[in-house]
Scaffold this motif. Structure first.
Motif, PDB file in Angstrom:
ATOM      1  N   ALA A 154      45.372  22.723  43.243  1.00 10.94           N
ATOM      2  CA  ALA A 154      44.386  23.198  42.278  1.00 10.94           C
ATOM      3  C   ALA A 154      44.126  22.151  41.207  1.00 10.94           C
ATOM      4  CB  ALA A 154      44.854  24.498  41.642  1.00 10.94           C
ATOM      5  N   ARG A 155      45.083  21.293  40.938  1.00 10.95           N
ATOM      6  CA  ARG A 155      44.897  20.250  39.921  1.00 10.95           C
ATOM      7  C   ARG A 155      43.947  19.159  40.406  1.00 10.95           C
ATOM      8  NH1 ARG A 155      50.891  19.273  39.370  1.00 10.95           N
ATOM      9  NH2 ARG A 155      51.545  21.411  39.147  1.00 10.95           N
ATOM     10  N   ARG A 156      43.952  18.908  41.723  1.00 11.23           N
ATOM     11  CA  ARG A 156      43.076  17.874  42.280  1.00 11.23           C
ATOM     12  C   ARG A 156      41.649  18.404  42.345  1.00 11.23           C
ATOM     13  NH1 ARG A 156      45.740  17.291  47.577  1.00 11.23           N
ATOM     14  NH2 ARG A 156      47.818  17.745  46.874  1.00 11.23           N
ATOM     15  N   PRO A 157      40.671  17.508  42.142  1.00  6.88           N
ATOM     16  CA  PRO A 157      39.282  17.973  42.278  1.00  6.88           C
ATOM     17  C   PRO A 157      38.984  18.260  43.749  1.00  6.88           C
ATOM     18  CG  PRO A 157      39.342  15.622  41.867  1.00  6.88           C
ATOM     19  CD  PRO A 157      40.748  16.123  41.723  1.00  6.88           C
ATOM     20  N   ALA A 158      38.265  19.326  43.980  1.00  8.65           N
ATOM     21  CA  ALA A 158      37.923  19.728  45.346  1.00  8.65           C
ATOM     22  C   ALA A 158      36.865  18.781  45.901  1.00  8.65           C
ATOM     23  CB  ALA A 158      37.392  21.156  45.352  1.00  8.65           C
ATOM     24  N   PRO A 159      36.989  18.380  47.165  1.00  2.54           N
ATOM     25  CA  PRO A 159      35.956  17.510  47.744  1.00  2.54           C
ATOM     26  C   PRO A 159      34.651  18.285  47.905  1.00  2.54           C
ATOM     27  CG  PRO A 159      37.516  18.180  49.431  1.00  2.54           C
ATOM     28  CD  PRO A 159      38.050  18.680  48.117  1.00  2.54           C
ATOM     29  N   SER A 160      33.573  17.563  47.733  1.00  3.44           N
ATOM     30  CA  SER A 160      32.271  18.227  47.871  1.00  3.44           C
ATOM     31  C   SER A 160      31.998  18.501  49.349  1.00  3.44           C
ATOM     32  CB  SER A 160      31.169  17.332  47.305  1.00  3.44           C
ATOM     33  OG  SER A 160      31.071  16.153  48.070  1.00  3.44           O
ATOM     34  N   GLY A 161      31.233  19.530  49.593  1.00  2.00           N
ATOM     35  CA  GLY A 161      30.875  19.893  50.962  1.00  2.00           C
ATOM     36  C   GLY A 161      29.871  18.901  51.537  1.00  2.00           C
ATOM     37  N   PRO A 162      29.660  18.965  52.833  1.00  2.00           N
ATOM     38  CA  PRO A 162      28.690  18.051  53.443  1.00  2.00           C
ATOM     39  C   PRO A 162      27.265  18.378  53.012  1.00  2.00           C
ATOM     40  CG  PRO A 162      29.585  19.548  55.082  1.00  2.00           C
ATOM     41  CD  PRO A 162      30.337  19.798  53.823  1.00  2.00           C
ATOM     42  N   TRP A 163      26.452  17.345  52.945  1.00  2.38           N
ATOM     43  CA  TRP A 163      25.056  17.526  52.554  1.00  2.38           C
ATOM     44  C   TRP A 163      24.289  18.219  53.666  1.00  2.38           C
ATOM     45  CZ3 TRP A 163      24.172  11.805  50.828  1.00  2.38           C
ATOM     46  CH2 TRP A 163      24.889  11.564  49.665  1.00  2.38           C
ATOM     47  N   ARG A 164      23.088  18.686  53.342  1.00  4.89           N
ATOM     48  CA  ARG A 164      22.254  19.349  54.351  1.00  4.89           C
ATOM     49  C   ARG A 164      21.868  18.393  55.468  1.00  4.89           C
ATOM     50  NH1 ARG A 164      18.144  22.786  50.565  1.00  4.89           N
ATOM     51  NH2 ARG A 164      19.730  24.160  49.685  1.00  4.89           N
ATOM     52  N   LEU A 165      21.610  17.138  55.108  1.00  3.37           N
ATOM     53  CA  LEU A 165      21.266  16.148  56.126  1.00  3.37           C
ATOM     54  C   LEU A 165      22.432  15.934  57.081  1.00  3.37           C
ATOM     55  CD1 LEU A 165      19.330  14.039  57.268  1.00  3.37           C
ATOM     56  CD2 LEU A 165      20.297  12.401  55.648  1.00  3.37           C
ATOM     57  N   THR A 166      23.642  15.886  56.546  1.00  6.42           N
ATOM     58  CA  THR A 166      24.822  15.727  57.389  1.00  6.42           C
ATOM     59  C   THR A 166      24.996  16.932  58.296  1.00  6.42           C
ATOM     60  OG1 THR A 166      25.850  14.482  55.593  1.00  6.42           O
ATOM     61  CG2 THR A 166      27.293  15.244  57.339  1.00  6.42           C
ATOM     62  N   GLN A 167      24.758  18.123  57.789  1.00  5.65           N
ATOM     63  CA  GLN A 167      24.868  19.323  58.614  1.00  5.65           C
ATOM     64  C   GLN A 167      23.805  19.335  59.702  1.00  5.65           C
ATOM     65  OE1 GLN A 167      24.639  22.471  55.765  1.00  5.65           O
ATOM     66  NE2 GLN A 167      26.739  22.200  55.051  1.00  5.65           N
ATOM     67  N   ALA A 168      22.612  18.853  59.388  1.00  4.65           N
ATOM     68  CA  ALA A 168      21.551  18.797  60.401  1.00  4.65           C
ATOM     69  C   ALA A 168      21.884  17.760  61.469  1.00  4.65           C
ATOM     70  CB  ALA A 168      20.222  18.472  59.735  1.00  4.65           C
TER      71      ALA A 168
END
Length: 140
Positions: free
Chosen positions: A57-71
């Protein structure tokens, strides 16, 4: 001989394309019919897991994949198409080599088609590789 190579390559590409389209359509249709949502299991956290969770919880959470990456991750059909274009390129190169042994000159447009198939195979291979990297990023 050249006629059989060219027409065989054409027949192979048409049958492969139609078969691939039917396979993808059936997979999409039956995937929609048979898809069920799984409910996540709930388990009690042990004290050791609570400590790991507090550190995480102390570490910053990684951001999710972008829409382009999901496509791009959904490009499962790029590998079969890249393989098809590569095989067609090889067949037309073989036909061009056989036609060069004849006393007649090769048509310039045919050589342009061979070159375009080669570049198309390279482009589809690169797109398929990017799709694999995007799928890996979305699973991570």
């Amino acid at each position: 001989m050249t006629y059989f190579l060219v027409m065989g390559g054409l027949a192979l590409s048409v049958s492969f394309t139609l078969g691939w389209g039917l396979w993808r359509t059936g997979r999409w249709l039956f995937g929609r019919l048979g898809r069920r949502r799984a409910t996540p299991s709930r388990s009690a956290a042990t004290p050791r897991r609570r400590g790991n969770a507090a550190r995480a919880a102390r570490r910053p959470a990684p951001s999710g994949p972008w829409r382009l990456t999901q496509a791009l991750a959904r490009l499962h059909g790029a590998w079969p198409l890249a393989l098809l274009v590569l095989l067609l390129h090889g067949g037309t190169r073989l036909a061009a080599h056989g036609m060069a042994a004849r006393p007649h000159s090769l048509p310039g447009e045919f050589l342009q088609i061979v070159e375009a198939l080669g570049w198309g195979a390279v482009g589809l291979g690169a797109l398929a590789g990017i799709g694999l990297l995007a799928a890996w990023r979305c699973r991570r």
